[in-house]
Design a protein around this motif. Sequence first.
Motif, PDB file in Angstrom:
ATOM      1  N   LEU A  29       0.830  -1.202   0.000  1.00 36.91           N
ATOM      2  CA  LEU A  29       0.000   0.000   0.000  1.00 36.91           C
ATOM      3  C   LEU A  29       0.868   1.257   0.000  1.00 36.91           C
ATOM      4  O   LEU A  29       2.045   1.213   0.361  1.00 36.91           O
ATOM      5  CB  LEU A  29      -0.911   0.005   1.226  1.00 36.91           C
ATOM      6  CG  LEU A  29      -1.980  -1.085   1.298  1.00 36.91           C
ATOM      7  CD1 LEU A  29      -2.713  -1.006   2.628  1.00 36.91           C
ATOM      8  CD2 LEU A  29      -2.962  -0.960   0.145  1.00 36.91           C
ATOM      9  N   ASP A  30       0.254   2.368  -0.379  1.00 38.76           N
ATOM     10  CA  ASP A  30       1.000   3.630  -0.397  1.00 38.76           C
ATOM     11  C   ASP A  30       1.466   4.022   0.998  1.00 38.76           C
ATOM     12  O   ASP A  30       2.560   4.554   1.163  1.00 38.76           O
ATOM     13  CB  ASP A  30       0.131   4.751  -0.990  1.00 38.76           C
ATOM     14  CG  ASP A  30      -0.113   4.562  -2.481  1.00 38.76           C
ATOM     15  OD1 ASP A  30       0.701   3.866  -3.120  1.00 38.76           O
ATOM     16  OD2 ASP A  30      -1.105   5.098  -2.989  1.00 38.76           O
ATOM     17  N   ASP A  31       0.633   3.759   2.009  1.00 42.34           N
ATOM     18  CA  ASP A  31       0.984   4.140   3.379  1.00 42.34           C
ATOM     19  C   ASP A  31       0.493   3.068   4.346  1.00 42.34           C
ATOM     20  O   ASP A  31      -0.563   3.206   4.966  1.00 42.34           O
ATOM     21  CB  ASP A  31       0.366   5.495   3.728  1.00 42.34           C
ATOM     22  CG  ASP A  31       0.970   6.095   4.994  1.00 42.34           C
ATOM     23  OD1 ASP A  31       1.592   5.340   5.763  1.00 42.34           O
ATOM     24  OD2 ASP A  31       0.811   7.313   5.204  1.00 42.34           O
ATOM     25  N   PRO A  32       1.252   1.971   4.506  1.00 42.23           N
ATOM     26  CA  PRO A  32       0.823   0.894   5.406  1.00 42.23           C
ATOM     27  C   PRO A  32       0.674   1.351   6.853  1.00 42.23           C
ATOM     28  O   PRO A  32      -0.196   0.853   7.572  1.00 42.23           O
ATOM     29  CB  PRO A  32       1.946  -0.145   5.267  1.00 42.23           C
ATOM     30  CG  PRO A  32       2.593   0.154   3.958  1.00 42.23           C
ATOM     31  CD  PRO A  32       2.504   1.634   3.803  1.00 42.23           C
ATOM     32  N   VAL A  33       1.510   2.290   7.286  1.00 46.61           N
ATOM     33  CA  VAL A  33       1.432   2.764   8.670  1.00 46.61           C
ATOM     34  C   VAL A  33       0.098   3.462   8.911  1.00 46.61           C
ATOM     35  O   VAL A  33      -0.568   3.234   9.923  1.00 46.61           O
ATOM     36  CB  VAL A  33       2.605   3.714   8.988  1.00 46.61           C
ATOM     37  CG1 VAL A  33       2.452   4.288  10.394  1.00 46.61           C
ATOM     38  CG2 VAL A  33       3.930   2.980   8.858  1.00 46.61           C
ATOM     39  N   ALA A  34      -0.312   4.309   7.978  1.00 48.73           N
ATOM     40  CA  ALA A  34      -1.581   5.025   8.120  1.00 48.73           C
ATOM     41  C   ALA A  34      -2.749   4.044   8.161  1.00 48.73           C
ATOM     42  O   ALA A  34      -3.707   4.236   8.924  1.00 48.73           O
ATOM     43  CB  ALA A  34      -1.756   6.014   6.971  1.00 48.73           C
ATOM     44  N   ALA A  58       1.882  -7.537  11.715  1.00 53.84           N
ATOM     45  CA  ALA A  58       2.670  -8.166  10.651  1.00 53.84           C
ATOM     46  C   ALA A  58       2.485  -7.385   9.355  1.00 53.84           C
ATOM     47  O   ALA A  58       1.376  -6.967   9.023  1.00 53.84           O
ATOM     48  CB  ALA A  58       2.243  -9.617  10.451  1.00 53.84           C
ATOM     49  N   VAL A  59       3.579  -7.195   8.640  1.00 54.79           N
ATOM     50  CA  VAL A  59       3.540  -6.539   7.331  1.00 54.79           C
ATOM     51  C   VAL A  59       3.759  -7.614   6.274  1.00 54.79           C
ATOM     52  O   VAL A  59       4.779  -8.307   6.280  1.00 54.79           O
ATOM     53  CB  VAL A  59       4.613  -5.442   7.220  1.00 54.79           C
ATOM     54  CG1 VAL A  59       4.604  -4.828   5.824  1.00 54.79           C
ATOM     55  CG2 VAL A  59       4.373  -4.360   8.271  1.00 54.79           C
ATOM     56  N   PHE A  78       7.259   2.433  11.068  1.00 50.42           N
ATOM     57  CA  PHE A  78       6.494   1.771  12.123  1.00 50.42           C
ATOM     58  C   PHE A  78       7.134   2.004  13.489  1.00 50.42           C
ATOM     59  O   PHE A  78       6.436   2.177  14.490  1.00 50.42           O
ATOM     60  CB  PHE A  78       6.380   0.272  11.842  1.00 50.42           C
ATOM     61  CG  PHE A  78       5.236  -0.095  10.944  1.00 50.42           C
ATOM     62  CD1 PHE A  78       3.934  -0.075  11.414  1.00 50.42           C
ATOM     63  CD2 PHE A  78       5.455  -0.455   9.626  1.00 50.42           C
ATOM     64  CE1 PHE A  78       2.868  -0.418  10.593  1.00 50.42           C
ATOM     65  CE2 PHE A  78       4.402  -0.791   8.793  1.00 50.42           C
ATOM     66  CZ  PHE A  78       3.105  -0.769   9.274  1.00 50.42           C
ATOM     67  N   ALA A  79       8.470   2.008  13.540  1.00 48.08           N
ATOM     68  CA  ALA A  79       9.159   2.239  14.811  1.00 48.08           C
ATOM     69  C   ALA A  79       8.838   3.627  15.357  1.00 48.08           C
ATOM     70  O   ALA A  79       8.726   3.822  16.570  1.00 48.08           O
ATOM     71  CB  ALA A  79      10.665   2.076  14.624  1.00 48.08           C
ATOM     72  N   GLU A  80       8.673   4.587  14.461  1.00 48.65           N
ATOM     73  CA  GLU A  80       8.340   5.946  14.891  1.00 48.65           C
ATOM     74  C   GLU A  80       6.874   6.056  15.308  1.00 48.65           C
ATOM     75  O   GLU A  80       6.548   6.716  16.295  1.00 48.65           O
ATOM     76  CB  GLU A  80       8.622   6.930  13.754  1.00 48.65           C
ATOM     77  CG  GLU A  80       8.328   8.384  14.118  1.00 48.65           C
ATOM     78  CD  GLU A  80       8.662   9.339  12.991  1.00 48.65           C
ATOM     79  OE1 GLU A  80       8.321  10.534  13.110  1.00 48.65           O
ATOM     80  OE2 GLU A  80       9.269   8.899  11.985  1.00 48.65           O
ATOM     81  N   ALA A  81       5.989   5.390  14.562  1.00 49.31           N
ATOM     82  CA  ALA A  81       4.554   5.504  14.842  1.00 49.31           C
ATOM     83  C   ALA A  81       4.129   4.674  16.051  1.00 49.31           C
ATOM     84  O   ALA A  81       3.304   5.112  16.857  1.00 49.31           O
ATOM     85  CB  ALA A  81       3.749   5.082  13.613  1.00 49.31           C
ATOM     86  N   VAL A  82       4.663   3.457  16.164  1.00 46.39           N
ATOM     87  CA  VAL A  82       4.293   2.557  17.269  1.00 46.39           C
ATOM     88  C   VAL A  82       5.574   1.943  17.843  1.00 46.39           C
ATOM     89  O   VAL A  82       5.873   0.770  17.606  1.00 46.39           O
ATOM     90  CB  VAL A  82       3.305   1.463  16.801  1.00 46.39           C
ATOM     91  CG1 VAL A  82       1.906   2.010  16.662  1.00 46.39           C
ATOM     92  CG2 VAL A  82       3.744   0.852  15.464  1.00 46.39           C
TER      93      VAL A  82
END
Length: 209
Positions: A29-34, A58-59, A78-82
């Motif tokens: 996806l364009d933005d998996p974190v979002a 899991a990604v 992901f490390a920054e977001a969670v």
Amino acid sequence: TGVGIGLGHDFLRHVERTRVLIHMVDGSLDDPVAQYLQINKELKLFNEDLARKPQILAVNKIDIPAVEEYMTLLEEAFAEAVPDEKVYFVSAAGRQNLDPLMDATVQILQSAPVRWEADGLSTPTEELPVLRPRPRRAVPKVSVNQEGEYKVQLADAIRIAGMVDLDRWEARMQFYRRLQHTGVVKALEDAGVQPGDTVHIGELEFLWQ
């Protein structure tokens, strides 16, 4: 969900019955974190208890070259977001890195409480059996034609071969690793392939090196 779109209330009511959530994010996806953050927001809006369930992140689709190329950036995002979440990078289709994910799932399930009363079930008087199906792994088949050319028959290998760009060195290395992982390299070697021999995997034709 709060505005009538998204996961859907029927699905969320079903998820309420689970003990552990495996949140599988599409890495292409364009933005998996979002997407991950949005789904968790919907869980909390529907039921805060649901949002507090044990969750494994899991990604998926790391077998796709574009995802593998940006995997380091995904890890950082992901490390920054969670920062408190461990992220498992896997390929369901290619069966990559699934063992650590399953080990984590089993470990969390062993400590997750069983809410029998909430599901309208009586407390069991004896331990229920745990059924663990054996993993099924397709075996590659190799045939040799009269011209001495090798043909590989394996759905995963054919799918990957249809996406690979052999003009890129990184893609060739990744392709070879995938052939090793799926057992294609061993099957070809057992069949007698030598450097310079022609190999066919789906529509892809190349010289073995």
